[in-house]
Motif scaffolding. Sequence first.
Motif, PDB file in Angstrom:
ATOM      1  N   TRP A  70      51.709  28.950  37.730  1.00 12.28           N
ATOM      2  CA  TRP A  70      51.699  30.122  38.597  1.00 12.28           C
ATOM      3  C   TRP A  70      50.410  30.931  38.379  1.00 12.28           C
ATOM      4  CZ3 TRP A  70      53.579  31.511  42.938  1.00 12.28           C
ATOM      5  CH2 TRP A  70      53.487  32.847  43.354  1.00 12.28           C
ATOM      6  N   ARG A 106      38.453  42.013  45.288  1.00 16.08           N
ATOM      7  CA  ARG A 106      38.946  40.994  46.192  1.00 16.08           C
ATOM      8  C   ARG A 106      40.466  41.110  46.324  1.00 16.08           C
ATOM      9  NH1 ARG A 106      36.020  36.294  46.875  1.00 16.08           N
ATOM     10  NH2 ARG A 106      34.964  36.529  44.884  1.00 16.08           N
ATOM     11  N   TYR A 114      53.196  38.939  46.077  1.00 16.17           N
ATOM     12  CA  TYR A 114      52.417  37.962  46.844  1.00 16.17           C
ATOM     13  C   TYR A 114      50.990  38.410  47.153  1.00 16.17           C
ATOM     14  CZ  TYR A 114      57.230  36.553  47.579  1.00 16.17           C
ATOM     15  OH  TYR A 114      58.530  36.203  47.381  1.00 16.17           O
ATOM     16  N   ILE A 138      48.391  35.544  47.778  1.00 16.60           N
ATOM     17  CA  ILE A 138      48.424  34.354  46.931  1.00 16.60           C
ATOM     18  C   ILE A 138      49.570  33.423  47.300  1.00 16.60           C
ATOM     19  CG2 ILE A 138      47.288  35.400  44.941  1.00 16.60           C
ATOM     20  CD1 ILE A 138      50.274  35.439  43.796  1.00 16.60           C
ATOM     21  N   ARG A 192      47.501  29.008  39.910  1.00 22.40           N
ATOM     22  CA  ARG A 192      47.548  29.101  41.366  1.00 22.40           C
ATOM     23  C   ARG A 192      47.065  30.479  41.831  1.00 22.40           C
ATOM     24  NH1 ARG A 192      49.721  30.140  46.062  1.00 22.40           N
ATOM     25  NH2 ARG A 192      50.178  28.399  47.441  1.00 22.40           N
ATOM     26  N   THR A 193      47.575  31.502  41.162  1.00 21.60           N
ATOM     27  CA  THR A 193      47.206  32.865  41.538  1.00 21.60           C
ATOM     28  C   THR A 193      45.708  33.088  41.339  1.00 21.60           C
ATOM     29  OG1 THR A 193      49.394  33.607  40.889  1.00 21.60           O
ATOM     30  CG2 THR A 193      47.710  35.297  41.105  1.00 21.60           C
ATOM     31  N   GLU A 217      43.722  31.449  44.033  1.00 19.26           N
ATOM     32  CA  GLU A 217      43.794  32.173  45.310  1.00 19.26           C
ATOM     33  C   GLU A 217      42.916  33.416  45.256  1.00 19.26           C
ATOM     34  OE1 GLU A 217      45.175  31.359  48.134  1.00 19.26           O
ATOM     35  OE2 GLU A 217      46.114  29.521  47.424  1.00 19.26           O
ATOM     36  N   LEU A 218      42.935  34.086  44.118  1.00 16.01           N
ATOM     37  CA  LEU A 218      42.107  35.282  43.983  1.00 16.01           C
ATOM     38  C   LEU A 218      40.632  34.923  44.029  1.00 16.01           C
ATOM     39  CD1 LEU A 218      44.036  37.217  41.206  1.00 16.01           C
ATOM     40  CD2 LEU A 218      43.776  37.872  43.599  1.00 16.01           C
ATOM     41  N   LYS A 259      47.604  40.085  45.560  1.00 12.47           N
ATOM     42  CA  LYS A 259      47.014  40.458  44.275  1.00 12.47           C
ATOM     43  C   LYS A 259      45.529  40.693  44.427  1.00 12.47           C
ATOM     44  CE  LYS A 259      50.380  38.568  41.163  1.00 12.47           C
ATOM     45  NZ  LYS A 259      50.931  39.829  40.687  1.00 12.47           N
ATOM     46  N   THR A 260      44.932  41.180  43.357  1.00  9.03           N
ATOM     47  CA  THR A 260      43.522  41.492  43.425  1.00  9.03           C
ATOM     48  C   THR A 260      42.791  41.062  42.169  1.00  9.03           C
ATOM     49  OG1 THR A 260      41.942  43.286  43.526  1.00  9.03           O
ATOM     50  CG2 THR A 260      44.054  43.818  42.600  1.00  9.03           C
ATOM     51  N   ALA A 261      41.560  40.671  42.369  1.00  8.97           N
ATOM     52  CA  ALA A 261      40.655  40.476  41.247  1.00  8.97           C
ATOM     53  C   ALA A 261      39.382  41.220  41.624  1.00  8.97           C
ATOM     54  CB  ALA A 261      40.361  38.999  41.044  1.00  8.97           C
ATOM     55  N   ARG A 273      43.830  39.373  47.889  1.00 13.26           N
ATOM     56  CA  ARG A 273      44.229  38.062  48.402  1.00 13.26           C
ATOM     57  C   ARG A 273      45.745  37.939  48.525  1.00 13.26           C
ATOM     58  NH1 ARG A 273      40.036  34.559  50.166  1.00 13.26           N
ATOM     59  NH2 ARG A 273      38.233  35.093  48.915  1.00 13.26           N
ATOM     60  N   TYR A 299      41.175  33.461  35.699  1.00 16.65           N
ATOM     61  CA  TYR A 299      40.198  33.962  36.675  1.00 16.65           C
ATOM     62  C   TYR A 299      38.837  34.190  36.022  1.00 16.65           C
ATOM     63  CZ  TYR A 299      37.971  36.810  40.237  1.00 16.65           C
ATOM     64  OH  TYR A 299      37.093  37.289  41.170  1.00 16.65           O
TER      65      TYR A 299
END
Lengths: 641, 365
Positions: free
Chosen positions: A396, B36, B29, B40, A399-400, A403-404, B31-33, B38, A547
């Motif tokens: 998880w 950014r 669902y 997810i 995956r997260t 996506e980020l 989130k951020t980095a 998104r 990340y």
Amino acid sequence: MTIMGVCCDKPGVKVALTGNESIARGALEAGVGYASSYPGSPTAEVLGTLAKLARQFNLYAEWSINEKVAMEVAAAASFTGLRSLVIMKADGLNVALDFASALAISGCRGGMVIVVGDDPGAHSSVREEDSRNLCKALHLPVLEPASVQEAKDVTREAFSLSESLQLPVVVRCVTRVCHASGDVLLGELAPAGRRPAFNQGDRVITFSIKLHALQEQKLARASDWAGNSRLNSYHGPGDAGRLVIASGPCYMYALEALEMLGLSEQVGVLKLGVTWPLPEKLLLSYLKTAAEVVFAEEVEPFVEDNVMALAARHWDEVGKIKFYGKRNGQVAGPNGPGIGELDPDVLAQSLSAIWGTPYTKPALPAHQEIFDLLGTKMPDRELALCAGCPHRASFWSIRTALELDGRGGIVLGDIGCYTLGIARTGYYLLQTMHCMGAGVGIASGLGKLDCFGFDKPVITVVGDSTFYHAALPALVNARYHRASFMCVVLDNETTAMTGHQPHPGRETTATGEPADTVPMEEIIRGIGIPYAVQDPYDVEAAIEAVYRMLQQQGPRVLILRRACALAAVKGKQKNRVYVDPEKCIGDSCGCSRFCSKVFACPANIWDAESGKARIDEAVCNGCGVCATLCPQQAIVVERTV
Amino acid sequence: MPGQKDLKNDVLDQDLCSACGMCVGLCPYIKTARDRVRVIYPCGLAEGTCYSICPKTGVDVRAMDLAVFGREREDQALGVMQGIYIARAVQDRASGAQYGGVASALAALALEQGMVSAMVLTGGDVLNPYPVLARSADEARACAGSKYTGVPTLEILNRAIREGLDHPGVVGRPCQVLAARKAEHSPLPGTQFNQAGSFGLVLGLFCFWALDPKFYQFLTNKVKDKIIKMDIPVEGPVIEAESGTYRWQVEDLRPYIKKSCNLCLDSTSEWADIAVGSTEYDPAWNTVLARSDKGRELLDLALRLNVLEVGEYPAERFPLLRRAALNKKMRVLKMQEYQPGRPGCPVVPPEYQKQLEEQWGGIGQ
């Protein structure tokens, strides 16, 4: 099915054993002194059983780092005159192949048995490899037990054959024998006590073409021996015109199928306990009377091809024979000839079609009732990581983070519990999956494609046991060539998939002796690759760690370390986890059943009646990860400690 | 009202997100980095709070004026306001504060007075900004100093509300102010904001655009040592670093301006209770716009307690400020990409548009 039965010193008594225990018993009856293995289904329990008895029988047992090393250490013992046993699954033989092919030339001294577990139907493997083809190429004899009893007898016999030929002998055992349980008539336990000897001037060398000739001579002797071996047997009328040639458990299926068809009196069944080299004289004697021959074996048409070649060579003696098997498609299960397992029903259908004997699958009324009752209600059980599995949290997080990151990063994997990353339970993350450690090698390859404009970040996941087994050369390669990728070690502190065997990262050995642990951090540091360690149960921090490392270049390693959920709760009281229905918002915006539908731990279930999430307390291992992910903090963890 | 899928397709994938952070953490669902934001995982719901509160979806300028202030604006340049001043912090001027330190001082005062239970701010520094939930005046003062990249600070607001925080306050860019107002006033599919009540204080900042994180790359390539402070006055960006001062032209930064900011009409946080910006002529002072009654009362209180020193806004500067704000609006309205009602494009109703053009025409360029 106990260790007590395996070591029971009462010859002539019958005890209930599993096929794997029976193999271990056979080795003990042969006076095995040295055993090694890398765990793999279906033969994972053989070494574990012997390890428990190591002290009592004065034998040495180890979980080696991989199958090649396992075979080398076992060969070493054989070179000194000890009897040695090495156990692996079919895939493991591939790993050991280089050494095995050399060992087959040099030969051995003390009896050396290679137990190879084949997995027709690929119940717990990525493929249903038939290792007999490899054994033939290796010039090694192959014995095949048909039952739990034979697993013991064949193993014991293999040791003496090996010693007389001075050649390792393969016992090829399939899942249905390894995992079955049955009565085993015990024989004499052999006293251990051989002393190893390897003196100046002793040479075990793989060199010179002369040894090839010797190898062929050994096989010819093996064929002669096989002709008289009790491991082959015939059941049926004399001078049978119709013959079934069977090996392994297919022998049992053949007997049962013929009985169901009412053909037991007319059709002969020749069981081959030795499938390589073929007992040629024995076979020819039956082929001479047979006009029709059916082959019953798993998986590939190995006996079939070789018997047909034998018949061709002796066409003038055997006369006209019609052969039925996989090559012509007459012996085939639902997936086609040569694919998947056989069983009595499949075989009965095939024989019925061949000989026109009517056959209807026996109705089982009692069972039918149950099926009718449950048929519509029983959900399909999909492949899933266990409740609380740290890999789920890791997947998880990966995956997260991907996506980020948003660059379309790709994820590779290989063999272990984490192979399930190919499925929904791992969010379909894995895009390649081949063999132990392959993910790291493939990542190293992709990590060099930047000069062609390939700019996607690459992540490969590898288990801790696989890390030691096969990842190291690829990591060194990556460091040396500055390949850019991120290796995530999913470290659950055990070889989980095969039953929690130790590996070099652990504190004890197979026999429970203290070990000199080889921490993976030290290896990675030694290779010169930057690394970080993170607990995957802290999902937020794990996402951040993945990340952050994704943004870096070059080879780098992230160790996501958390003990296997099953091992962690063994013998302990689990945390109680439950859903506060007041707080759960279920289907609504802000959740949309995240825990049961998306994160999808098997313990997170949906109560359709109340429209709220629920915890299946029977399944839950109390890890509490879902509680940290629930947007409403509706999941409560009552810690037991 | 559309949902997460539309937010992804219409806003995030179109590069129209201004990284306000309001949708982040509403559910598992989104989130951020860094800046950014998104999606997810698709939540599968047709309607979502995330879409409803996004400042880049469905905004009618007049309707928002009515919802927040109960009246239409007279000034199309600066929006609804009760007064415009210059101000600076009298005491405890936060170190690192921009200009007069008014935003930090007011945030701290609101916390001290219990007007808000906590204040969402942007902490860190130019290169590493991050959201902060300040619960004390000191924590608020520690966030002083402008950051020029979009930071999704409202994420922390969502987390705080979920944990039961009542009447929180926000210090934010105009898009963040709008997001907070949409959360307050829209009918929402989810219940996230139902317990929150209204915000204790919405303190808006002046903002003509925010920069994309690629700007960090630009900055670290140009400035090798520690950055103390950054400012973007009319003459162009200025970086104060340990080794000295670096200056560029605004044009140098243009490639890093967020696409969504180019379509934004609001440079003075028009729906804030009180808005704070630079004066563009005296770095020791701020411009302050009191908009709502609440904003007006806070300013009065700050004056009474001698937290702020407040002066008349210089009459000769007023047209300049209005011109800058109007120019931005007119530039947006004439852009080809501007299609009222489309995601990223606020709707200016005809009567507002008419006034806007008149007022713009009345300003000497």
